[in-house]
Structure formats: C-alpha cells, structure tokens
Scaffold this motif. Structure first.
Motif, mmCIF file in Angstrom:
data_model
loop_
_atom_site.group_PDB
_atom_site.id
_atom_site.type_symbol
_atom_site.label_atom_id
_atom_site.label_comp_id
_atom_site.label_asym_id
_atom_site.label_seq_id
_atom_site.Cartn_x
_atom_site.Cartn_y
_atom_site.Cartn_z
ATOM 1 N N HIS A 190 0.836 -1.203 0.000
ATOM 2 C CA HIS A 190 0.000 0.000 0.000
ATOM 3 C C HIS A 190 0.874 1.257 0.000
ATOM 4 O O HIS A 190 0.665 2.182 -0.803
ATOM 5 C CB HIS A 190 -0.906 -0.023 1.242
ATOM 6 N N LEU A 191 1.875 1.295 0.889
ATOM 7 C CA LEU A 191 2.780 2.444 0.973
ATOM 8 C C LEU A 191 3.646 2.560 -0.284
ATOM 9 O O LEU A 191 3.866 3.655 -0.811
ATOM 10 C CB LEU A 191 3.665 2.322 2.211
ATOM 11 N N GLN A 192 4.104 1.424 -0.785
ATOM 12 C CA GLN A 192 4.940 1.453 -1.993
ATOM 13 C C GLN A 192 4.162 1.943 -3.203
ATOM 14 O O GLN A 192 4.689 2.697 -4.028
ATOM 15 C CB GLN A 192 5.515 0.066 -2.256
ATOM 16 N N TYR A 193 2.895 1.543 -3.318
ATOM 17 C CA TYR A 193 2.055 2.014 -4.429
ATOM 18 C C TYR A 193 1.893 3.528 -4.361
ATOM 19 O O TYR A 193 1.945 4.228 -5.384
ATOM 20 C CB TYR A 193 0.676 1.353 -4.380
ATOM 21 N N PHE A 194 1.682 4.042 -3.145
ATOM 22 C CA PHE A 194 1.528 5.492 -2.989
ATOM 23 C C PHE A 194 2.791 6.214 -3.450
ATOM 24 O O PHE A 194 2.736 7.185 -4.212
ATOM 25 C CB PHE A 194 1.218 5.843 -1.534
ATOM 26 N N MET A 195 3.950 5.746 -2.977
ATOM 27 C CA MET A 195 5.207 6.418 -3.298
ATOM 28 C C MET A 195 5.521 6.317 -4.792
ATOM 29 O O MET A 195 6.024 7.264 -5.399
ATOM 30 C CB MET A 195 6.348 5.830 -2.481
ATOM 31 N N LYS A 196 5.232 5.173 -5.387
ATOM 32 C CA LYS A 196 5.467 5.007 -6.833
ATOM 33 C C LYS A 196 4.549 5.933 -7.625
ATOM 34 O O LYS A 196 4.968 6.532 -8.631
ATOM 35 C CB LYS A 196 5.228 3.553 -7.242
ATOM 36 N N ASN A 197 3.315 6.069 -7.176
ATOM 37 C CA ASN A 197 2.368 6.966 -7.852
ATOM 38 C C ASN A 197 2.837 8.417 -7.727
ATOM 39 O O ASN A 197 2.762 9.194 -8.690
ATOM 40 C CB ASN A 197 0.981 6.803 -7.227
ATOM 41 N N LEU A 198 3.343 8.778 -6.551
ATOM 42 C CA LEU A 198 3.881 10.124 -6.352
ATOM 43 C C LEU A 198 5.066 10.359 -7.289
ATOM 44 O O LEU A 198 5.175 11.416 -7.925
ATOM 45 C CB LEU A 198 4.314 10.301 -4.891
ATOM 46 N N TYR A 199 5.943 9.399 -7.377
ATOM 47 C CA TYR A 199 7.109 9.492 -8.263
ATOM 48 C C TYR A 199 6.665 9.733 -9.708
ATOM 49 O O TYR A 199 7.152 10.649 -10.387
ATOM 50 C CB TYR A 199 7.926 8.199 -8.166
ATOM 51 N N ASP A 200 5.712 8.928 -10.192
ATOM 52 C CA ASP A 200 5.259 9.026 -11.580
ATOM 53 C C ASP A 200 4.601 10.373 -11.864
ATOM 54 O O ASP A 200 4.802 10.957 -12.935
ATOM 55 C CB ASP A 200 4.280 7.890 -11.893
ATOM 56 N N ARG A 201 3.819 10.874 -10.909
ATOM 57 C CA ARG A 201 3.140 12.154 -11.132
ATOM 58 C C ARG A 201 4.138 13.319 -11.161
ATOM 59 O O ARG A 201 3.940 14.278 -11.922
ATOM 60 C CB ARG A 201 2.093 12.383 -10.049
ATOM 61 N N CYS A 202 5.173 13.247 -10.352
ATOM 62 C CA CYS A 202 6.183 14.310 -10.369
ATOM 63 C C CYS A 202 6.951 14.311 -11.696
ATOM 64 O O CYS A 202 7.291 15.368 -12.214
ATOM 65 C CB CYS A 202 7.137 14.157 -9.189
ATOM 66 N N VAL A 203 7.206 13.124 -12.223
ATOM 67 C CA VAL A 203 7.843 13.043 -13.542
ATOM 68 C C VAL A 203 6.908 13.615 -14.603
ATOM 69 O O VAL A 203 7.325 14.381 -15.483
ATOM 70 C CB VAL A 203 8.217 11.581 -13.877
ATOM 71 N N GLN A 204 5.623 13.278 -14.506
ATOM 72 C CA GLN A 204 4.648 13.712 -15.514
ATOM 73 C C GLN A 204 4.380 15.213 -15.457
ATOM 74 O O GLN A 204 4.417 15.902 -16.480
ATOM 75 C CB GLN A 204 3.332 12.955 -15.312
ATOM 76 N N PHE A 205 4.120 15.740 -14.245
ATOM 77 C CA PHE A 205 3.691 17.128 -14.124
ATOM 78 C C PHE A 205 4.838 18.112 -13.917
ATOM 79 O O PHE A 205 4.781 19.253 -14.380
ATOM 80 C CB PHE A 205 2.697 17.275 -12.973
ATOM 81 N N LEU A 206 5.871 17.688 -13.196
ATOM 82 C CA LEU A 206 6.963 18.606 -12.858
ATOM 83 C C LEU A 206 8.230 18.354 -13.651
ATOM 84 O O LEU A 206 9.169 19.161 -13.600
ATOM 85 C CB LEU A 206 7.279 18.512 -11.356
ATOM 86 N N LYS A 207 8.310 17.204 -14.337
ATOM 87 C CA LYS A 207 9.486 16.825 -15.133
ATOM 88 C C LYS A 207 10.709 16.584 -14.257
ATOM 89 O O LYS A 207 11.848 16.729 -14.715
ATOM 90 C CB LYS A 207 9.818 17.898 -16.192
ATOM 91 N N ILE A 208 10.501 16.231 -12.995
ATOM 92 C CA ILE A 208 11.628 15.930 -12.118
ATOM 93 C C ILE A 208 11.483 14.527 -11.549
ATOM 94 O O ILE A 208 10.372 14.015 -11.399
ATOM 95 C CB ILE A 208 11.751 16.929 -10.951
ATOM 96 N N ARG A 209 12.620 13.901 -11.241
ATOM 97 C CA ARG A 209 12.625 12.621 -10.559
ATOM 98 C C ARG A 209 12.751 12.848 -9.064
ATOM 99 O O ARG A 209 13.272 13.878 -8.625
ATOM 100 C CB ARG A 209 13.778 11.748 -11.051
ATOM 101 N N LEU A 210 12.281 11.882 -8.313
ATOM 102 C CA LEU A 210 12.437 11.897 -6.868
ATOM 103 C C LEU A 210 13.338 10.748 -6.445
ATOM 104 O O LEU A 210 13.400 9.717 -7.113
ATOM 105 C CB LEU A 210 11.080 11.741 -6.161
#
Length: 534
Positions: free
Chosen positions: A247-267
């Motif tokens: 559950h926690l890993q899915y959240f963090m992976k989703n956060l990572y993907d959205r930052c790449v998509q919307f902000l163009k940065i990696r975490l």
C-alpha cells in the motif's frame, strides 16, 4: 476595526511600489511598517503585532515561508499573502495557497489583485464562533502540520502527539506506523528550473502528495522544509487481507510518476518497511542521515529497513582522492569526448563507493569542478555547486557534474586550457550581501567558492588591489554611512545589522575607513543635519 499590515521584501523599490499601490485607509487598513530583511521583520512583528503580512518568498537567510511559520506560531490568527517572482505554475501556486490567503506574482500584480487579496484576508479576520486548533482555517492547517512533525522529531510523548494530530483532523487510530521520504533529484530539477524555484517546486511535490493521499487510507504527508524533503507517515491496522507494505509502496510510486509527468523531475524515495510506533518512527527518520551507505545507492526508489542498515567505516583524509582524475577529465574536455566524461565519472563512483565519506566526496567533486571551470569556462555556475551540496546521493552529484562538464565542451573552442577564468567579483559581492550580519572571513569565502584559502587570498588581492578583510570592512562602512545619513537607526542597531556585535570595535572600524567616528558622522550628516557644521 482598522487592521494593521506589514510588507516584507528585500527589493526596496518593490516595497515603495506596494506602499503606494493602493489607498490603505480606504480599505480600513493601517500600513504599520515595511522591511527589507527577515531579521528586521521579526523584530517589527514582535513590536507591532500586525494582522496581515505581505511577504516575498525568496528572502535571504529566512525565506518567506519560514517567516510565515514563525509569525503564525506567535500569533495564530495572522493572515499571510505571499509575493514571488516565480512563474505562475499551477501546482506551485496551489501548494503555496495551502499556507496563505493568496499567492501573487510580482511582475503581474495589479491594484485590483492586491485589493482582492487584502479583502480576502480581512474576511478571515472577521470574528467567528470557532475557537482553537480543531476549527482553524485550512490555510494555516499545513503550517501546524509541520509543527506536529517537529513534535515527533523532538520526542514529545506519544499521547500529546496523538492529541495534537486529532486537533488537526489527522486520525491516527492504530498503534502501527511506517515512514517514507522523498527528495528531489537535482540533476533533473536543474534541467527545467532555476535555484530560486526550489521552494515552489518542493511545495508542488508536497501538493501532489497531499492530493494523492486522499485516495490512500492512512497516509499523512508532511513538508520538512529545512531538509527539503517530503515525509510520509502511514498509520495502519495489520490485516492479512491487506498488504500494508505494498500500500505504501504504491503510494510512493504513484507520487514518483506524477512528479515526472507534471513537474518533469525525478524523486529519490526511501521506504522503510519497519512496522513500529511513533517513538521508534522518530529514531528511524533520524537514523537515515547517519546511514551514509544509502548515499551510494543508485536506485531512485529504495525499499529498506533498519535491519538492512550496515555500518561502513570510511577512509580518513579522503578529500583529495579526485586529484588523480583531473588530468583524465581535462583530456576528455580537450577532445570533446562526452562518452569519455561519462566513463571517468563512472570510474570515480566505483572508487568512492564504500570507501569515501559522502561529505568528502561532495567536497572533492566541487573542488575538482571549480578547477575545471576556471580552466575551460567563461563563467562559474554557482547554482550547480548549491545543488551538489544538498544532493542526497552520489549519482545525483555526478550527474550534476556531468551536465556542467558537457556545458564546458561548448566553450572549448572559445578559450584554451591555458586561459584561466577565475571567480567573478559579482559572485563574491553577492555572498557578502547575503551575509552582511555575519563576520565573514576569507576562509569562509574560499570554502564557498571551493578554492584553497591561500589561493583565494592571493587571487582577491590581485583582483581588487586590497585584501579581503579590508574590502569587507570598507563595503560595510559604505553601507553604514548611507544608513546613518538616511535613517534614525541607533548606532547599536547599525553595528549589529552589519555583523559587529562590539560597538566600540564598530566605531574603530568606521573611523578607520570613513575618517571620523559614527557619532560625529551622524551628527554632521544625519537626518536634519545634512551639510551643517558641528
């Protein structure tokens, strides 16, 4: 009722424009003061207790967000309006709005916008039937969340933390917790943004995480501003039918993907799978900075636990370990060999891993890059050194270095390696301006520029004709002269503002560079005395 307003901006012309932009009394407002420094602003706030603060975000020393947090702690009902030069970026704008009544772009600001924002603040100041933290405005809620996280880090008793959390609407109903954190990868940040955008983009990441948490039960998001990271605390009840780690890993992976998509940065994400209580959660978070082996982990997403932490005994006296690679990189630059640069940097990483202490690694990389810049570049990229200093892993440091070295290739045809371009005086001047209230030494300046102190002293004397200490004193005395001419500030406040805690020493320095004591100067040139004789 007339409300009191204070304006804070380090750009004095902007202060003047804001003062004159609207008729304050027409809105039943009293402009009680302006400040160009965070230090002065804090004193003015304590003295005048304003109801509304209009503050720039990008202030030196303490930025606008940090000031807002301090003001709200002292006076929970105070309203905040943020100013910024940043672009009108959707996520950044929404993020900052979480903590303020509005977010205004300086170069787009109109009289109507300022009035609208002030009227919004006035409405929030209107008397209400609600009292206490539990019913506080949502605009302040996230600043109080930062206070809650700080209580966890400070080791406050669990019972008090849970009460505080409940007042904020955070339901931590179960005894089990997990923690994760996310940091920006600055090599990707540097591709699309400038240093001044860090705070806005950090808030953008936070805002994305908060929006995302609505779909993930038990997730609470915190902004750790000092360390420039996002912390996620997951409260859960163990359930065989529910994989809590996943559950926690899915959240963090989703956060990572959205930052790449919307902000163009990696975490760079660390997920700790330990199931623990709040007190142990604190220990895990504090331990991450000490587990320096994580610095050399290459993955963007790391799933680990306390049991997997391994203590590494790094070699001592390793700051100069990159000296052997300088000639190799110089040859790749002369040959315009990008692949060669990447190969040498990879070799550096292999040499450093498990042997070189991370702080020594970063320091060595910065010193080496500075020397190469001086030989090949037309200018020094100070932002790159800043990013290297706050990067959380070795790959990010070397990626930043590689980006800069590739930029140097573009300058190879314009200057030879025998022509040395040394740090510009403007960079040194900017540092002095940002540290006026401190006692700056040539060693401080040399380390900031990643130069040998002896070399810097010789270079500065050659550049200006005087030594660094004389230059700083002379510059500060010029500022002191202007202040004594144009304001009624006391000599004590002027000396403290310029980093002289000892009043007699300030007077001695002033007389040496100006030719008279500050008291005599103020008597002769101060307000109402200009041109008069003693």
């Amino acid at each position: 009722m007339m409300h009191k307003v204070m304006i804070i901006d380090d750009d004095v012309p902007v202060l003047k424009v804001l003062e004159q932009m609207i008729n304050w009394e027409e809105l039943n407002l009293q402009l009680i003061g302006t400040s160009y420094s965070s230090t002065k602003a804090m004193h003015l706030f304590q003295e005048m207790s304003p109801d509304i603060i209009i503050t720039d975000i990008g202030l030196p020393k303490k930025n606008g967000i940090e000031l807002a947090e301090m003001f709200i702690k002292q006076k929970p009902g105070v309203r905040i309006i943020f100013l910024t030069c940043h672009e009108d970026f959707h996520y950044a704008q929404q993020a900052v709005k979480l903590d303020a009544d509005d977010y205004l772009i300086k170069d787009q600001l109109t009289e109507e916008q300022l009035k609208e924002s002030l009227l919004k603040s006035i409405r929030f100041l209107a008397p209400k039937d609600q009292t206490g933290l539990e019913k506080m405005s949502n605009y302040n809620n996230d600043l109080y969340k930062q206070g809650l996280f700080q209580r966890i880090i400070d080791g406050v008793r669990t019972e008090e933390i849970l009460v505080h959390a409940k007042q904020l609407g955070i339901k931590w109903e179960y005894p089990d917790f997990m923690i994760a954190e996310a940091n920006m990868v600055y090599a990707t940040f540097d591709e699309f943004y400038e240093k001044k955008d860090i705070l806005s983009i950090l808030y953008a990441v936070y805002n994305i995480a908060v929006e995302l948490s609505d779909s993930y039960e038990g997730i609470t998001v915190f902004l750790e501003q000092e360390n420039k990271n996002i912390v996620i605390i997951y409260n859960f009840r163990p359930n065989l039918a529910h994989n809590t780690e996943q559950h926690l890993q899915y959240f963090m992976k989703n956060l990572y993907d959205r930052c790449v998509q919307f902000l163009k940065i990696r975490l760079r994400i660390l997920i700790f799978t330990d199931r623990t209580d709040l007190q142990t959660l604190r220990a895990i978070y504090l331990q991450t900075d000490k587990e320096l082996n994580l610095f050399y982990e290459p993955e963007d997403v790391i799933v680990t636990s306390r049991k997997q932490f391994s203590r590494i005994v790094f070699s001592s006296r390793t700051e100069q370990f990159l000296d052997n690679y300088k000639a190799q990189i110089e040859r790749t630059l002369v040959k315009s060999d990008k692949e060669g640069i990447a190969s040498v940097l990879q070799e550096i990483l292999s040499t450093a891993k498990d042997r070189i202490e991370p702080h020594a690694f970063i320091s060595s990389a910065a010193f080496l890059l500075r020397e190469l810049e001086m030989a090949f570049a037309g200018r020094s990229d100070e932002d790159c050194y800043y990013y290297m200093g706050i990067a959380k892993n070795a790959d990010d440091v070397l990626d930043l270095m590689k980006r800069r070295l590739n930029e140097l290739l573009l300058n190879r045809g314009e200057r030879t390696a025998s022509v040395i371009q040394e740090p510009k005086l403007q960079v040194i001047q900017n540092y002095i301006d940002e540290h006026l209230s401190e006692n700056i030494t040539s060693i401080d300046m040399a380390y900031y520029l990643y130069l040998n102190p002896s070399y810097f002293s010789r270079y500065f004397k050659r550049l200006t004709g005087i030594n660094f200490t004389d230059y700083v004193h002379q510059y500060k005395m010029e500022i002191a002269s202007k202040i004594l001419k144009t304001s009624n500030q006391t000599l004590e406040s002027v000396s403290m503002m310029l980093g002289y805690s000892d009043r007699p020493y300030f007077s001695k320095v002033f007389k040496k560079y100006v030719g008279m004591t500050p008291s005599d100067y103020k008597l002769k040139h101060g307000l109402g005395n200009s041109g008069s004789k003693k």
